[in-house]
Design an enzyme around this catalytic site. Structure first.
Site, PDB file in Angstrom:
ATOM      1  N   ALA A 195       4.015   0.369  -2.876  1.00 60.52           N
ATOM      2  CA  ALA A 195       4.265  -0.574  -3.971  1.00 60.52           C
ATOM      3  C   ALA A 195       4.630   0.209  -5.223  1.00 60.52           C
ATOM      4  CB  ALA A 195       3.041  -1.443  -4.227  1.00 60.52           C
ATOM      5  N   ASP A 196       5.297  -0.476  -6.142  1.00 57.68           N
ATOM      6  CA  ASP A 196       5.630   0.120  -7.441  1.00 57.68           C
ATOM      7  C   ASP A 196       4.546  -0.151  -8.473  1.00 57.68           C
ATOM      8  OD1 ASP A 196       8.322   1.169  -6.773  1.00 57.68           O
ATOM      9  OD2 ASP A 196       8.739  -0.933  -6.397  1.00 57.68           O
ATOM     10  N   GLY A 231      11.587  -1.240  -5.944  1.00 58.29           N
ATOM     11  CA  GLY A 231      12.248  -0.121  -6.620  1.00 58.29           C
ATOM     12  C   GLY A 231      13.323   0.504  -5.751  1.00 58.29           C
ATOM     13  N   ASP A 249       2.948  -0.565   3.920  1.00 52.60           N
ATOM     14  CA  ASP A 249       4.006  -0.369   2.925  1.00 52.60           C
ATOM     15  C   ASP A 249       3.396   0.087   1.605  1.00 52.60           C
ATOM     16  OD1 ASP A 249       6.537  -0.285   1.874  1.00 52.60           O
ATOM     17  OD2 ASP A 249       6.941  -2.430   2.084  1.00 52.60           O
ATOM     18  N   THR A 299       9.100   0.684   3.413  1.00 53.26           N
ATOM     19  CA  THR A 299      10.147   1.577   2.934  1.00 53.26           C
ATOM     20  C   THR A 299       9.653   2.368   1.725  1.00 53.26           C
ATOM     21  OG1 THR A 299      11.865   0.032   3.659  1.00 53.26           O
ATOM     22  CG2 THR A 299      12.503   1.653   2.005  1.00 53.26           C
ATOM     23  N   GLY A 300      10.076   3.612   1.631  1.00 56.74           N
ATOM     24  CA  GLY A 300       9.756   4.414   0.450  1.00 56.74           C
ATOM     25  C   GLY A 300       9.126   5.745   0.803  1.00 56.74           C
ATOM     26  N   SER A 301       8.949   6.584  -0.206  1.00 53.59           N
ATOM     27  CA  SER A 301       8.487   7.948   0.022  1.00 53.59           C
ATOM     28  C   SER A 301       7.066   7.996   0.580  1.00 53.59           C
ATOM     29  CB  SER A 301       8.572   8.751  -1.281  1.00 53.59           C
ATOM     30  OG  SER A 301       7.831   8.129  -2.312  1.00 53.59           O
ATOM     31  N   GLU A 320      11.007  -6.454   3.190  1.00 52.42           N
ATOM     32  CA  GLU A 320       9.594  -6.070   3.149  1.00 52.42           C
ATOM     33  C   GLU A 320       8.700  -7.313   3.115  1.00 52.42           C
ATOM     34  OE1 GLU A 320      10.073  -1.776   0.808  1.00 52.42           O
ATOM     35  OE2 GLU A 320       9.654  -3.600  -0.323  1.00 52.42           O
ATOM     36  N   LYS A 332      -0.022   3.989  -9.538  1.00 53.26           N
ATOM     37  CA  LYS A 332       0.568   2.654  -9.355  1.00 53.26           C
ATOM     38  C   LYS A 332      -0.391   1.528  -9.732  1.00 53.26           C
ATOM     39  CE  LYS A 332       4.212   4.667  -7.786  1.00 53.26           C
ATOM     40  NZ  LYS A 332       4.724   4.530  -6.434  1.00 53.26           N
TER      41      LYS A 332
END
Length: 212
Positions: A85-86, A98, A83, A30-32, A105, A123
């Site tokens: 990561a922050d 985030g 995936d 998930t995420g941009s 996940e 990151k």
């Protein structure tokens, strides 16, 4: 920023594209950055069977791109989990969550044969902890868990107006020193009412790809 995310999405596609098979199921995070990876994946959607998704938002995007989405309970094997990561430490430990999807996940990542983390250079950190650590909690336990986290040296902050896909709440822990990610991940998860936290140390990625 988008150029670097596109760059690493292309790297991830190059990493797996020659290994795809017609019966293969992928795990998609998930995420941009992952959204850019899905853009790359669309051109190869006829080369694999489908995907298990870590969030409702990702499932929606996959379905919109005619990629079949499966429930993890109905899948015997996930070959690759991709995936973002922050934060990524020098030892490839992660902070994720985030976007509030870290519980699912972590589940999908743990089911995969290979966990591929894709990030831009911003990151990368020497030690985890600058990014607030997300902790998913059962709503009734939020105050109790917050007191426990405060005693552990963090400053808990309730993420207002946010509900996870599992119907739970998020506490973000600020100013928490993370010198031993493996132990801290286990210790936080042992608190009654915690569903899971955003440290990925027990199941850290097998591969970290970084944007050019």
């Amino acid at each position: 920023m988008s150029a670097s995310k596109i760059s690493v999405a292309k790297k991830a596609m190059s990493h797996i594209k020659n290994k795809l098979t017609n019966n293969m199921v992928l795990g998609i995070g998930t995420g941009s950055t992952v959204n850019y990876f899905i853009d790359e994946l669309v051109d190869y959607k006829n080369y694999f069977y489908g995907a298990v998704s870590s969030s409702e938002a990702t499932s929606k995007l996959l379905i919109e791109n005619s990629i079949q989405v499966f429930n993890l309970n109905d899948v015997n094997e996930i070959m690759f989990y991709i995936d973002g990561a922050d934060e990524v430490s020098d030892e490839q430990f992660l902070i994720k969550g985030g976007g509030g999807a870290h519980t699912r996940e972590k589940i999908v990542a743990s089911a995969a044969n290979e966990f591929i983390c894709i990030v831009d250079k911003s990151k990368l950190v020497a030690e985890l902890g600058d990014f607030p650590l997300p902790v998913e909690v059962i709503p009734e336990s939020r105050s109790l868990v917050s007191r426990k986290l405060l005693a552990m040296g963090g400053i808990p902050k309730y993420r207002e107006n946010f509900i996870t896909d599992q119907g739970n709440q998020i506490i973000d822990i600020h100013s928490l020193k993370i010198t031993n990610p493996v132990d801290l991940e286990k210790n936080i998860n042992s608190i009654a009412g915690v569903v899971d936290n955003g440290i990925f140390a027990v199941n850290k990625p097998d591969v970290v790809l970084v944007s050019d």
